[in-house]
Scaffold this active site. Structure first.
Site, PDB file in Angstrom:
ATOM      1  N   ASP A   1       4.407   7.761   8.429  1.00 31.73           N
ATOM      2  CA  ASP A   1       4.054   6.765   7.371  1.00 31.73           C
ATOM      3  C   ASP A   1       2.421   6.866   7.242  1.00 31.73           C
ATOM      4  O   ASP A   1       1.888   7.034   8.360  1.00 31.73           O
ATOM      5  CB  ASP A   1       4.709   5.602   7.399  1.00 31.73           C
ATOM      6  CG  ASP A   1       4.184   4.717   6.405  1.00 31.73           C
ATOM      7  OD1 ASP A   1       4.194   4.956   5.276  1.00 31.73           O
ATOM      8  OD2 ASP A   1       4.209   3.461   6.842  1.00 31.73           O
ATOM      9  N   LEU A   2       1.698   6.290   6.571  1.00 30.33           N
ATOM     10  CA  LEU A   2       0.334   5.966   6.531  1.00 30.33           C
ATOM     11  C   LEU A   2      -0.051   4.494   6.442  1.00 30.33           C
ATOM     12  O   LEU A   2      -0.618   4.108   7.554  1.00 30.33           O
ATOM     13  CB  LEU A   2      -0.091   6.630   5.220  1.00 30.33           C
ATOM     14  CG  LEU A   2      -1.659   6.210   5.016  1.00 30.33           C
ATOM     15  CD1 LEU A   2      -2.740   7.080   5.934  1.00 30.33           C
ATOM     16  CD2 LEU A   2      -2.124   6.789   3.760  1.00 30.33           C
ATOM     17  N   ASP A   3       0.368   3.787   5.345  1.00 25.30           N
ATOM     18  CA  ASP A   3      -0.108   2.405   5.089  1.00 25.30           C
ATOM     19  C   ASP A   3       0.689   1.845   6.433  1.00 25.30           C
ATOM     20  O   ASP A   3       2.010   1.571   6.359  1.00 25.30           O
ATOM     21  CB  ASP A   3       0.475   2.001   4.115  1.00 25.30           C
ATOM     22  CG  ASP A   3      -0.101   2.601   2.604  1.00 25.30           C
ATOM     23  OD1 ASP A   3      -1.519   2.596   2.789  1.00 25.30           O
ATOM     24  OD2 ASP A   3       0.404   2.990   1.892  1.00 25.30           O
TER      25      ASP A   3
ATOM     26  N   THR B   1      -4.037  -0.501   5.624  1.00 20.00           N
ATOM     27  CA  THR B   1      -3.861  -0.775   3.945  1.00 20.00           C
ATOM     28  C   THR B   1      -2.937  -1.675   3.555  1.00 20.00           C
ATOM     29  O   THR B   1      -3.179  -2.116   2.343  1.00 20.00           O
ATOM     30  CB  THR B   1      -3.737   0.993   3.313  1.00 20.00           C
ATOM     31  OG1 THR B   1      -3.149   1.533   4.362  1.00 20.00           O
ATOM     32  CG2 THR B   1      -4.962   1.481   3.193  1.00 20.00           C
TER      33      THR B   1
ATOM     34  N   LYS C   1       6.889  -3.549   1.588  1.00 24.76           N
ATOM     35  CA  LYS C   1       6.288  -2.577   2.309  1.00 24.76           C
ATOM     36  C   LYS C   1       7.079  -1.140   2.329  1.00 24.76           C
ATOM     37  O   LYS C   1       8.281  -1.334   2.384  1.00 24.76           O
ATOM     38  CB  LYS C   1       6.290  -3.039   3.703  1.00 24.76           C
ATOM     39  CG  LYS C   1       5.059  -3.928   3.920  1.00 24.76           C
ATOM     40  CD  LYS C   1       4.852  -4.536   5.284  1.00 24.76           C
ATOM     41  CE  LYS C   1       3.876  -5.739   5.554  1.00 24.76           C
ATOM     42  NZ  LYS C   1       3.848  -6.262   6.728  1.00 24.76           N
TER      43      LYS C   1
ATOM     44  N   SER D   1       4.224   9.468   3.195  1.00 25.59           N
ATOM     45  CA  SER D   1       3.595   8.181   2.698  1.00 25.59           C
ATOM     46  C   SER D   1       3.923   8.177   1.387  1.00 25.59           C
ATOM     47  O   SER D   1       4.017   9.088   0.609  1.00 25.59           O
ATOM     48  CB  SER D   1       2.272   7.817   2.728  1.00 25.59           C
ATOM     49  OG  SER D   1       1.989   6.927   2.093  1.00 25.59           O
ATOM     50  N   ALA D   2       4.747   6.959   0.864  1.00 29.42           N
ATOM     51  CA  ALA D   2       5.200   6.804  -0.534  1.00 29.42           C
ATOM     52  C   ALA D   2       3.842   6.556  -1.431  1.00 29.42           C
ATOM     53  O   ALA D   2       3.938   6.750  -2.688  1.00 29.42           O
ATOM     54  CB  ALA D   2       5.794   5.393  -0.711  1.00 29.42           C
TER      55      ALA D   2
ATOM     56  N   LYS E   1      11.826   5.555  -0.305  1.00 31.33           N
ATOM     57  CA  LYS E   1      12.320   4.862   0.823  1.00 31.33           C
ATOM     58  C   LYS E   1      13.088   3.524   0.224  1.00 31.33           C
ATOM     59  O   LYS E   1      12.545   3.109  -0.592  1.00 31.33           O
ATOM     60  CB  LYS E   1      11.229   4.394   1.674  1.00 31.33           C
ATOM     61  CG  LYS E   1      10.493   5.617   2.209  1.00 31.33           C
ATOM     62  CD  LYS E   1       8.904   4.932   3.124  1.00 31.33           C
ATOM     63  CE  LYS E   1       8.290   6.150   3.271  1.00 31.33           C
ATOM     64  NZ  LYS E   1       6.894   5.799   4.078  1.00 31.33           N
TER      65      LYS E   1
ATOM     66  N   GLU F   1       6.940   4.384  11.552  1.00 32.43           N
ATOM     67  CA  GLU F   1       6.904   3.382  10.361  1.00 32.43           C
ATOM     68  C   GLU F   1       6.712   2.040  10.609  1.00 32.43           C
ATOM     69  O   GLU F   1       7.087   1.710  11.630  1.00 32.43           O
ATOM     70  CB  GLU F   1       8.543   3.703   9.456  1.00 32.43           C
ATOM     71  CG  GLU F   1       8.619   4.573   8.761  1.00 32.43           C
ATOM     72  CD  GLU F   1       8.071   4.104   7.139  1.00 32.43           C
ATOM     73  OE1 GLU F   1       7.500   2.967   7.151  1.00 32.43           O
ATOM     74  OE2 GLU F   1       7.828   5.036   6.370  1.00 32.43           O
ATOM     75  N   ASP F   2       6.293   1.397   9.763  1.00 29.26           N
ATOM     76  CA  ASP F   2       5.893  -0.204  10.178  1.00 29.26           C
ATOM     77  C   ASP F   2       6.700  -0.975   9.193  1.00 29.26           C
ATOM     78  O   ASP F   2       6.956  -2.195   9.200  1.00 29.26           O
ATOM     79  CB  ASP F   2       4.451  -0.579   9.670  1.00 29.26           C
ATOM     80  CG  ASP F   2       4.246  -0.392   8.091  1.00 29.26           C
ATOM     81  OD1 ASP F   2       4.613   0.694   7.580  1.00 29.26           O
ATOM     82  OD2 ASP F   2       3.713  -1.314   7.596  1.00 29.26           O
TER      83      ASP F   2
HETATM   84  C1  BG6 Z   1       3.566   2.716   0.567  1.00 27.17           C
HETATM   85  C2  BG6 Z   1       3.075   1.400   0.866  1.00 27.17           C
HETATM   86  O1  BG6 Z   1       2.922   3.409   1.460  1.00 27.17           O
HETATM   87  O2  BG6 Z   1       2.912   3.141  -0.636  1.00 27.17           O
HETATM   88  C3  BG6 Z   1       3.593   0.308  -0.201  1.00 27.17           C
HETATM   89  O3  BG6 Z   1       3.601   0.680   1.788  1.00 27.17           O
HETATM   90  C4  BG6 Z   1       2.989   0.834  -1.551  1.00 27.17           C
HETATM   91  O4  BG6 Z   1       3.166  -0.799  -0.098  1.00 27.17           O
HETATM   92  C5  BG6 Z   1       3.276   2.411  -1.919  1.00 27.17           C
HETATM   93  O5  BG6 Z   1       3.337   0.101  -2.881  1.00 27.17           O
HETATM   94  C6  BG6 Z   1       2.761   2.909  -2.999  1.00 27.17           C
HETATM   95  O6  BG6 Z   1       1.527   3.282  -3.133  1.00 27.17           O
HETATM   96  P1  BG6 Z   1       0.545   3.689  -4.183  1.00 27.17           P
HETATM   97  O7  BG6 Z   1      -0.724   3.645  -3.509  1.00 27.17           O
HETATM   98  O8  BG6 Z   1       0.960   5.019  -4.944  1.00 27.17           O
HETATM   99  O9  BG6 Z   1       0.392   2.366  -5.192  1.00 27.17           O
HETATM  100 MG    MG Z   2       3.973   1.647   5.967  1.00 31.65          MG
END
Ligand code: BG6
Ligand code: MG
Length: 223
Positions: free
Chosen positions: A13-15, A21, A49, A120-121, A151, A175-176
């Site tokens: 995962d990234l964020d 972020t 999240k 990452s989503a 997810k 993951e967080d």
């Molecule tokens: C996830 C975050 O990685 O990405 C979420 O944990 C976020 O908080 C989701 O809403 C979607 O991100 P983005 O940048 O496409 O709006």
């Molecule tokens: Mg995350």
């Protein structure tokens, strides 16, 4: 759970894992929620999240009992407004925003021949990696636009393993978020959670913070 010896790849995962972020996502969503008259609370903050942009907006509206108050086009405009604020924040990011220990961990994985992909989503994932100068560590990135479900559905982690040509049992997902740990577990990969013990109770292995995530500590925890 798989044994450590079986592991050949890591799906990240990234964020909230590579960089903080999640603070910027929270700030931008909170600003929008308050503008819409939706009271903020910690459960909402955690629940956002890991989930996609539109799923996040839907959760905020539902929390405020406003799920039927906006048309599809209005919702798209609200999500775009949040994203504009978020993108303004990430443009200021530098490698100093990489979370503690992550660079060393990625170097160690690369040196030892583990494969690495990103699950990452976020549609802003590639921009964030560029800001952090980590693009080269992630030759394989799941495109969230190709997903039919976000997810906690396992799809993104299944694809993260497929991109590496590995079986799920050969992968660790990191993951967080609670929704992310559920996705990894449902994909039959080994889940490593970073953060709160209660939120991440379903993780196979858990660390309080990224600095503790080393191959030696993962091996110790997996046996
Ligand atoms: C996830 C975050 O990685 O990405 C979420 O944990 C976020 O908080 C989701 O809403 C979607 O991100 P983005 O940048 O496409 O709006
Ligand atoms: Mg995350």
């Amino acid at each position: 759970m798989a044994t450590f010896k079986q592991i050949k790849g890591f799906v990240f995962d990234l964020d909230g894992v590579i960089t903080d972020t999640s603070l910027y996502h929270t700030k931008a969503w909170r600003q929008l929620a308050e503008k819409l008259g939706v009271a903020w609370n910690k459960d909402l903050e955690e629940g956002l999240k890991g989930i996609s942009r539109m799923d996040s907006l839907e959760l905020i509206l539902k929390t405020g009992g406003k799920e039927n108050d906006y048309s599809h086009d209005e919702k798209v405009a609200l999500a775009t407004e949040k994203n504009t604020n978020y993108v303004n924040e990430i443009k200021k990011m530098t490698p100093a925003n990489i979370l503690p220990g992550i660079k060393d961990f990625l170097d160690d994985l690369r040196d030892k021949g583990y494969l690495i992909s990103l699950a990452s989503a976020s549609k802003n994932g590639p921009t964030v990696l560029k800001q952090l100068q980590l693009t080269d560590y992630f030759p394989k990135v799941v495109d969230p636009a190709t997903l039919s479900k976000g997810k906690p559905d396992p799809e993104i982690y299944t694809k993260g393993a497929e991109l590496l040509d590995l079986a799920p049992e050969e992968c660790i997902g990191v993951e967080d978020a609670e929704a992310g740990i559920q996705a990894i577990n449902a994909a039959h990969e080994t889940s490593v959670g970073i953060g709160d013990a209660k939120t991440l109770a379903a993780a196979d292995v858990r660390f309080d913070d990224t600095a503790q995530m080393t191959l030696a500590n993962i091996e110790k925890a997996m046996g």
